[in-house]
Design a protein around this motif. Structure first.
Motif, mmCIF file in Angstrom:
data_model
loop_
_atom_site.group_PDB
_atom_site.id
_atom_site.type_symbol
_atom_site.label_atom_id
_atom_site.label_comp_id
_atom_site.label_asym_id
_atom_site.label_seq_id
_atom_site.Cartn_x
_atom_site.Cartn_y
_atom_site.Cartn_z
ATOM 1 N N ASP A 79 50.280 87.525 40.649
ATOM 2 C CA ASP A 79 49.207 87.150 39.737
ATOM 3 C C ASP A 79 49.520 85.851 39.006
ATOM 4 O O ASP A 79 48.608 85.198 38.486
ATOM 5 C CB ASP A 79 48.990 88.264 38.704
ATOM 6 C CG ASP A 79 48.562 89.560 39.370
ATOM 7 O OD1 ASP A 79 47.397 89.643 39.792
ATOM 8 O OD2 ASP A 79 49.408 90.459 39.501
ATOM 9 N N LEU A 80 50.803 85.489 38.974
ATOM 10 C CA LEU A 80 51.228 84.265 38.297
ATOM 11 C C LEU A 80 52.415 83.656 39.017
ATOM 12 O O LEU A 80 53.397 84.352 39.307
ATOM 13 C CB LEU A 80 51.631 84.572 36.844
ATOM 14 C CG LEU A 80 52.322 83.448 36.067
ATOM 15 C CD1 LEU A 80 51.377 82.268 35.838
ATOM 16 C CD2 LEU A 80 52.857 83.964 34.721
ATOM 17 N N LEU A 81 52.313 82.379 39.317
ATOM 18 C CA LEU A 81 53.442 81.572 39.767
ATOM 19 C C LEU A 81 53.639 80.478 38.732
ATOM 20 O O LEU A 81 52.729 79.685 38.486
ATOM 21 C CB LEU A 81 53.153 80.961 41.139
ATOM 22 C CG LEU A 81 54.114 79.877 41.628
ATOM 23 C CD1 LEU A 81 55.541 80.402 41.757
ATOM 24 C CD2 LEU A 81 53.634 79.287 42.964
ATOM 25 N N PHE A 82 54.822 80.465 38.114
ATOM 26 C CA PHE A 82 55.101 79.487 37.053
ATOM 27 C C PHE A 82 56.360 78.708 37.423
ATOM 28 O O PHE A 82 57.420 79.297 37.605
ATOM 29 C CB PHE A 82 55.305 80.194 35.708
ATOM 30 C CG PHE A 82 55.196 79.273 34.525
ATOM 31 C CD1 PHE A 82 56.171 78.322 34.272
ATOM 32 C CD2 PHE A 82 54.114 79.351 33.669
ATOM 33 C CE1 PHE A 82 56.071 77.465 33.180
ATOM 34 C CE2 PHE A 82 54.001 78.502 32.567
ATOM 35 C CZ PHE A 82 54.982 77.550 32.334
ATOM 36 N N VAL A 83 56.223 77.384 37.513
ATOM 37 C CA VAL A 83 57.347 76.521 37.864
ATOM 38 C C VAL A 83 57.850 75.832 36.602
ATOM 39 O O VAL A 83 57.118 75.087 35.947
ATOM 40 C CB VAL A 83 56.944 75.472 38.919
ATOM 41 C CG1 VAL A 83 58.151 74.622 39.300
ATOM 42 C CG2 VAL A 83 56.361 76.152 40.153
ATOM 43 N N GLY A 127 42.045 84.437 41.963
ATOM 44 C CA GLY A 127 41.891 84.898 40.588
ATOM 45 C C GLY A 127 43.177 84.845 39.803
ATOM 46 O O GLY A 127 43.178 85.047 38.590
ATOM 47 N N GLY A 128 44.305 84.586 40.494
ATOM 48 C CA GLY A 128 45.591 84.437 39.823
ATOM 49 C C GLY A 128 45.786 83.033 39.271
ATOM 50 O O GLY A 128 44.888 82.185 39.325
ATOM 51 N N THR A 129 46.993 82.790 38.751
ATOM 52 C CA THR A 129 47.287 81.539 38.054
ATOM 53 C C THR A 129 48.505 80.850 38.652
ATOM 54 O O THR A 129 49.525 81.494 38.899
ATOM 55 C CB THR A 129 47.548 81.799 36.561
ATOM 56 O OG1 THR A 129 46.398 82.416 35.978
ATOM 57 C CG2 THR A 129 47.857 80.503 35.815
#
Length: 229
Positions: A79-83, A127-129
């Motif tokens: 639901d979230l990939l954050f780099v 719909g994810g981020t």
């Protein structure tokens, strides 16, 4: 803030500082979190609130390592990939920056994060981020004070590449965010920075959660306010 059960997140660059605080905050809110570290034995080991944290190894600038991580995560749905990754090589005028240092900073701060998005972005559900840690220092319009020319250029390049990525993938249904967390007391930000990651990151996660499913690309500060490009 209520827990968010069933959500899956991948945080790239969680060895310490903002990335480590982000993993902890997401886990405390009920997310299942995968955090990547460059090597074993770092602070993330043992940081598993409620048993909701997995640790993976990744040197972000290593394409082979990124391919291997993609293989290990095959079949996962995020639901979230954050780099979260950045380096700085000092406060020098650009004409005094060695070519090797210029290349190193640009690869780490601008090229590598986008390679991560290209390699792993399809794991994020529609719909994810997809989010990247940027900085107000990457704002061209706000660059009215001297100093840290290479770092500023690398973050401006990151922002521009993220804009290109968002334009090219505009129809994928995912929200894209560039986040400015402010000046924090980390190895990069230094001991005199006014903000503490564990105070900053809850506000950042509020932004991530409130913007989920809204689509498009935004460059926001930790309060969810737009940062000028």
């Amino acid at each position: 803030m209520p827990a968010t059960p069933g959500r899956q997140a991948l945080v790239i660059g969680a060895s310490r500082g903002l990335g480590l605080a982000l993993v902890d905050e997401l886990a405390l809110r009920g997310w299942q979190v995968i955090g990547t570290v460059r090597g074993p034995g770092g602070p993330l080991e043992g940081h598993a609130p409620g048993g909701r944290v997995e640790v993976e190894s990744l040197e972000m600038t290593d394409p082979a390592g990124l391919t291997a991580l993609r293989g290990r995560l095959a079949g996962r749905r995020l639901d979230l990939l954050f780099v979260n990754a950045a380096i700085d090589r000092g406060d020098l005028p650009i004409d005094e920056v060695h070519t090797d240092e210029f290349v190193e900073v640009m690869i780490t701060n601008a090229l590598a994060p986008l390679r991560v998005l290209e390699a792993l972005g399809d794991l994020v559900a529609p719909g994810g981020t997809v989010a990247v840690m940027s900085s107000e220092q990457g704002s061209v319009s706000l660059n009215t004070e001297g100093g840290y020319e290479l770092y500023k250029a690398s973050k401006a390049a990151l922002n521009q590449l993220m804009r290109s990525y968002a334009t090219r993938t505009a129809d994928d249904g995912r929200t894209k965010l560039l986040i400015d967390p402010g000046h924090n007391r980390t190895r990069l930000g230094g001991p005199e920075a006014p903000l503490e990651p564990r105070d900053t990151i809850p506000a950042v996660v509020d932004v991530l959660e409130s913007r989920a499913g809204t689509g498009g690309l935004r460059f926001l500060d930790r309060f969810g306010q737009p940062v000028p490009w």
